[in-house]
Write a protein that holds these residues in place. Structure first.
Motif, PDB file in Angstrom:
ATOM      1  N   PHE A 102       0.841  -1.154  -0.013  1.00  0.00           N
ATOM      2  CA  PHE A 102       0.112  -0.006  -0.059  1.00  0.00           C
ATOM      3  C   PHE A 102       0.910   1.215  -0.011  1.00  0.00           C
ATOM      4  CE2 PHE A 102      -2.980   3.251   1.891  1.00  0.00           C
ATOM      5  CZ  PHE A 102      -3.954   2.744   1.276  1.00  0.00           C
ATOM      6  N   ARG A 105       2.789   1.634  -3.643  1.00  0.00           N
ATOM      7  CA  ARG A 105       1.889   1.826  -4.449  1.00  0.00           C
ATOM      8  C   ARG A 105       1.939   0.371  -5.579  1.00  0.00           C
ATOM      9  NH1 ARG A 105       0.945   8.018  -6.582  1.00  0.00           N
ATOM     10  NH2 ARG A 105      -0.281   8.379  -5.144  1.00  0.00           N
ATOM     11  N   GLU A 136      -4.351   6.425  -2.386  1.00  0.00           N
ATOM     12  CA  GLU A 136      -4.362   5.797  -1.088  1.00  0.00           C
ATOM     13  C   GLU A 136      -5.202   6.687  -0.004  1.00  0.00           C
ATOM     14  OE1 GLU A 136      -0.967   4.481  -3.400  1.00  0.00           O
ATOM     15  OE2 GLU A 136      -1.792   6.350  -3.145  1.00  0.00           O
TER      16      GLU A 136
END
Length: 196
Positions: A102, A105, A136
């Motif tokens: 996360f 990316r 995000e």
């Protein structure tokens, strides 16, 4: 030392990959004088100084690379120092893997998949709600699709009037319970992005 002297004598007539490497390291560290003289009065100092100089050069290059990369926007935000992250030491493997994906990316949110097909950032709308750019920050703190999960896993402090400062604080939390809840939520987001 004898082997080195022999190799250096041969180096004058034919190149040696290893000696070229030694020479380049010395030059890179600003110690070309040692190569030219082929004499070191304090080898312990030279080794320590070269190690530190190489480390400093690597950190500067790393910082320059993430500063100039468009894909490192979040990474620049989260990564304040060149060191192992707290969550890497404290979380079980599946959780730290998801959090790392996360943060870097390495996922299928529209901010990343849109890049693969050449979309401008402003056109990479969230594939879940189609309201904002699907990055995000959006999916974690704003996307209405995840409201139920968000209430379950993320404290209201972060979700009421979310901003980049709160986002950074959450992503760099040192609270184990909070980190585990964050990872559970991120896992749901990543699984949803993969299945959509």
């Amino acid at each position: 030392s004898i082997l080195y002297q022999f190799m250096y004598a041969e180096y004058r007539t034919e190149a040696s990959a290893w000696l070229n490497c030694v020479k380049n390291i010395l030059i890179k560290c600003g110690f070309s004088g040692f190569w030219d003289k082929q004499r070191v009065d304090n080898p312990v100092w030279l080794v320590k100084s070269a190690k530190q100089k190489l480390k400093d050069l690597f950190i500067n290059e790393w910082f320059l690379n993430i500063s100039n990369s468009s894909t490192s926007l979040n990474y620049r935000l989260f990564k304040e120092k060149f060191e192992l992250e707290y969550y890497m030491l404290k979380l079980p493997y599946p959780m730290k893997r998801d959090l790392c994906h996360f943060r870097t990316r390495n996922h299928r949110l529209s901010i990343e998949t849109g890049k693969w097909i050449g979309l401008e950032i402003s056109e990479r709308k969230c594939s879940f709600c189609m309201q904002e750019v699907g990055d995000e920050f959006h999916v974690l703190l704003r996307c209405p699709t995840f409201n139920v999960h968000r209430k379950r896993y993320i404290k209201p402090y972060f979700t009421v009037n979310p901003n980049i400062i709160k986002f950074n604080e959450l992503m760099n939390s040192k609270n184990i319970k909070q980190l585990k809840n964050l990872c559970k939520f991120i896992k749901i987001i990543l699984q949803s992005a993969t299945s959509s």
